[in-house]
Write a protein that holds these residues in place. Structure first.
Motif, PDB file in Angstrom:
ATOM      1  N   THR A   1       3.193   4.101 -16.926  1.00  0.00           N
ATOM      2  CA  THR A   1       4.410   2.987 -16.656  1.00  0.00           C
ATOM      3  C   THR A   1       3.731   1.608 -16.321  1.00  0.00           C
TER       4      THR A   1
ATOM      5  N   ILE B   1       4.516  -2.123 -14.710  1.00  0.00           N
ATOM      6  CA  ILE B   1       5.460  -2.862 -13.770  1.00  0.00           C
ATOM      7  C   ILE B   1       4.842  -4.396 -14.072  1.00  0.00           C
TER       8      ILE B   1
ATOM      9  N   LYS C   1      14.504  -6.180 -14.481  1.00  0.00           N
ATOM     10  CA  LYS C   1      15.261  -6.148 -13.492  1.00  0.00           C
ATOM     11  C   LYS C   1      14.776  -7.131 -12.350  1.00  0.00           C
ATOM     12  N   VAL C   2      15.617  -7.740 -11.778  1.00  0.00           N
ATOM     13  CA  VAL C   2      15.542  -8.864 -10.943  1.00  0.00           C
ATOM     14  C   VAL C   2      15.608  -8.308  -9.415  1.00  0.00           C
ATOM     15  N   ALA C   3      14.598  -8.580  -8.824  1.00  0.00           N
ATOM     16  CA  ALA C   3      14.573  -8.209  -7.218  1.00  0.00           C
ATOM     17  C   ALA C   3      15.696  -8.882  -6.386  1.00  0.00           C
ATOM     18  N   HIS C   4      16.351  -8.230  -5.600  1.00  0.00           N
ATOM     19  CA  HIS C   4      17.297  -8.849  -4.717  1.00  0.00           C
ATOM     20  C   HIS C   4      16.907  -9.887  -3.888  1.00  0.00           C
ATOM     21  N   ASP C   5      15.661  -9.584  -3.307  1.00  0.00           N
ATOM     22  CA  ASP C   5      15.188 -10.606  -2.127  1.00  0.00           C
ATOM     23  C   ASP C   5      14.534 -11.682  -2.803  1.00  0.00           C
TER      24      ASP C   5
ATOM     25  N   TYR D   1      11.320  -8.663 -12.951  1.00  0.00           N
ATOM     26  CA  TYR D   1      10.118  -7.315 -13.365  1.00  0.00           C
ATOM     27  C   TYR D   1      10.436  -6.869 -14.564  1.00  0.00           C
TER      28      TYR D   1
ATOM     29  N   ARG E   1       9.899  -3.389 -16.538  1.00  0.00           N
ATOM     30  CA  ARG E   1       9.178  -1.945 -16.599  1.00  0.00           C
ATOM     31  C   ARG E   1       9.114  -1.404 -17.863  1.00  0.00           C
TER      32      ARG E   1
ATOM     33  N   VAL F   1       7.220   1.652 -20.083  1.00  0.00           N
ATOM     34  CA  VAL F   1       6.664   2.963 -20.213  1.00  0.00           C
ATOM     35  C   VAL F   1       6.211   3.388 -21.720  1.00  0.00           C
TER      36      VAL F   1
ATOM     37  N   ARG G   1       4.539 -11.399  -0.322  1.00  0.00           N
ATOM     38  CA  ARG G   1       3.902 -11.622   0.961  1.00  0.00           C
ATOM     39  C   ARG G   1       2.601 -12.070   0.746  1.00  0.00           C
TER      40      ARG G   1
ATOM     41  N   ALA H   1      -0.641  -8.458  -3.027  1.00  0.00           N
ATOM     42  CA  ALA H   1      -0.441  -7.049  -3.249  1.00  0.00           C
ATOM     43  C   ALA H   1       1.196  -6.885  -3.681  1.00  0.00           C
ATOM     44  N   ASP H   2       1.961  -8.156  -3.434  1.00  0.00           N
ATOM     45  CA  ASP H   2       3.286  -8.030  -3.938  1.00  0.00           C
ATOM     46  C   ASP H   2       3.652  -8.733  -5.254  1.00  0.00           C
TER      47      ASP H   2
ATOM     48  N   PHE I   1       0.665   2.406 -13.595  1.00  0.00           N
ATOM     49  CA  PHE I   1       0.633   3.886 -13.130  1.00  0.00           C
ATOM     50  C   PHE I   1       0.575   4.631 -14.119  1.00  0.00           C
TER      51      PHE I   1
END
Lengths: 278, 278, 278, 278
Positions: D18, D20, D49-53, D58, D60, D62, D234, D237-238, D245
């Motif tokens: 997978t 991302i 997908k779109v992150a809420h915050d 993103y 994804r 497979v 942040r 890492a983010d 994966f």
């Protein structure tokens, strides 16, 4: 089950100081605040806000020089979900909700990249599912000594892994770290904890399994269904009960969590406990 | 057993540069240099010195800008002591010779203080003696993956412990670290190693047991009685084959170690091997 | 100048424990022990030994369970060499005595490899010589805050560099680290220190300049010619006043250093001070 | 200004894996995607997908074993806000919006707690406001060397602070760290960067000043109004452009960012540039 919980924090403030407190429990369907009272120093500015993402409740207080006391007390009803651990699967990254994927990333204290190989070697061969996270907790409980004062505010999970000693916060960081290294989203939870000895703010963690967050506590110091959740976040860096911007010194602190209607002699649950579905 | 060993190092020197090389094997009763030849660039200043404490042999070379090649070759006879592992005891700190006690201290790469609790938990309950150090090597061999490139010149034993991957130097550092944490003096040894694949400078360690230093190699990549010792020290910081003070870049390197009179097909010794009594 | 120095250490011993103490000053031509008395618990085994390389004096004591007190007191005459700082050169690595070259290597607390680039950037352009090491001390004194409790036994010079806070031992580690990164051999020195407030074992460092070791103290907390040297080594890992192998807990400690024939009001020397030529 | 941007990533996939990916720019009022095309391997499952915050986008994917190529290209119009730096204030913690306060916490790579004292000493005395963050960038640009390969995926801002060498990601981490230590929320931004040489994903940071996020780039390698924002978080890492994966190896990568209607010879703006108000 109902609990009477609270905390009282005293500070000597040296100059105009902003406090960001996270001491009031979350409002959740399965964790209802029946009554609460917040006492802040008279004449000081304060406001409460709820975070959009975590729904953590923050109190911002701007205090002038002098001695102050902040007191919070509440009556809280917990109605956690209980599930059979054997039925709860891990979720492949390919199917995880986007909202929980940030909890796979390494964070300040949870160096899941650094400990990835160990986690894969040690826990990778185990059967995926709730039981694998239980095995992680068992490993931590067996291999790390609970030693007050063994760690400080800079101690990471990699440090704890080497030192093999720590407190509840270090146990939670290590559990989160191993979960993330295995592709299981995990986050830090601060809580009032029934039967915790000595009383203090407690730290546990949640792992995303099946369709929700399940609680885990590698310290085994409190029952999972006796935890009143205060805040959650990436790790302790996001979940301090108090951040201070200015000059202030803690002079006293008291934390309590008493069951109103329960018998401490009852054996702890061995079921999977969840209080939060997101 | 006799070995034909050597190394050839090439550098491009950018400005006047001092090299401190440690590539010639130690002269010991049980490790005799039968013949040797050192070839340094013509017209360059060089001198050889022997360290008082370790008897390591250092070559200091001051090189002017340009391309240089340093070549060392020798024929070496090894007559190690072989002892029965079961008869070799650990020595209580109360009875250790003062000369070896410095090898109990933590050093640049061997953080025996940081990993003390783990070492005590894991190896403390084992029967003291040669076999306990063997168990340490077994643990390292089993729990750490040999991965070229997994570490760099800043990697400590605590890093390797967390990362669970490393090369020979990291294996040696981890072995030394655990020994010191248990009160067993241990030191780093660089060597030409027969049968090592691919050929390179090898790193192993020695532990003080009974009345002498015994060799250990947690990588299991070379026979203990096929190691021609070059230098020893606290850890790799003391035992570099080349330290450069100035501006120079390595352009090529070759290392070899061939048995003159031995058969590679023989099984490796399982006895305790010592080549140095101090 | 003469000093009356001493220390008294009390421990509660839980099981048979070996102590290695380094509390008696070095015997040197310029540091003479006029009289001394060591008091160890009656009936316990103890022996004193002098290290070959450093001439540090070690006391090994094997103590049975119970409360013990170790007391050392001495009268010491110091006759340091004073030299004009402006005349003292750095020595190129090409010309350094082999004996001091080990003090160029990074060690447990002195990560001269990690801080090499900073040291080169900050101090590289300065005129080589005694004055450059003085500038290193000035930088440390200016950029690091002396904060009791800011560090612990695991704190390296790289940690202190980031945290910008520490105690005498951290100041010494940082000074040693910068010197080594510049190619100047440097080592750690523990001492009884006249006028130090509050009294405790002090830590300073020596750099090899010209043809001998010169003392430096970035804390500026004691006069350089009021230091009675106890031990020297790579860093604090080699120079603990007490290493404990067993189970013992410190219950009290007292350290003193009084001038017999000097006036505390005199200004401190600004000359280069050396007490050891090797 | 309009840009033609894109990236092409090739991987050899060893087992079902997978991915991302975060390679598509954010949709913002001031950053409009005029046209875009995503090419993923045929027959593979993918979803965006779109992150809420953060509103990060993103992808994804497979992927089954074999060689795959992922290609994204777009035409993007940037209309950043330009403001006079002299008019932009810092916001006291007492008045910060709750939403940005998480960006005050230390994170995986941004150890603002460890470097707090240095930040306060170095930048604390400066006049608060946009210019103070500019001074932070100037300090980083002056005191850190841009050295490809000097850091790896575990390198924190504290490491970079000690090593004094790094790449764009390390520069951004250090800037974020100092800001947070001063009470200024700051976050990591990945971007396509016009004029960046050599072309690659770039890393810069944003600080919350006045009522919005302003862009800063301590590397000075690209114009602030030539940055097409991909993701923010942040720290690195983010904000990885690709998290894997499973088992896959990168075999090729190409990144580009060309101005459609601009002249590379124009001098870069010296105004404050903002593209995001939350």
């Amino acid at each position: 089950m109902q609990f009477s919980i609270g905390s009282e924090l005293a500070y000597t403030v040296g100059e105009r100081t902003t406090f960001i407190l996270n001491i009031a429990p979350l409002r959740l369907g399965r964790q209802r605040i029946l009554a609460e009272r917040l006492t802040v120093p008279e004449g000081q500015t304060s406001e409460e806000k709820v975070a959009h993402d975590t729904t953590n409740r923050y109190l911002r207080l701007v205090a002038e020089p002098g001695d102050i006391v902040i007191r919070y007390e509440a009556r809280v009803a917990l109605e956690p979900d209980y599930h059979d651990p054997d039925t709860i699967p891990e979720v492949p990254v390919a199917e995880l909700p986007l909202e929980v994927m940030g909890y796979l990333n390494p964070s300040r204290y949870c160096l899941s990249d650094e400990l990835a190989r160990f986690a894969q070697r040690q826990f990778g061969p185990l059967t995926p599912g709730f039981s694998r996270v239980t095995e992680i907790c068992n490993w931590i409980h067996s291999e790390v000594d609970y030693v007050a004062g063994a760690s400080d505010t800079m101690t990471t999970a990699a440090d704890t892994f080497a030192l093999r000693a720590g407190v509840c916060r270090d146990y939670a960081h290590l559990g989160i770290t191993f979960c993330r290294a295995l592709g299981i989203p995990a986050r830090f939870v601060s809580a009032y904890a029934w039967q915790l000895e000595p009383q203090d703010f407690h730290a546990v963690f949640e792992a995303w399994l099946g369709d929700r967050w399940y609680l885990f506590d590698a310290t085994r110091m409190a029952a999972l269904d006796g935890l009143v959740r205060i805040g959650c976040g990436r790790d302790a860096a996001d979940t301090a009960f108090c951040n201070i911007f200015g000059v202030a010194r803690s002079t006293a602190m008291q934390v309590w969590c008493n069951a109103i209607d329960a018998d401490a002699a009852e054996p702890w649950t061995t079921e999977a406990v969840s209080i939060a579905s997101n």
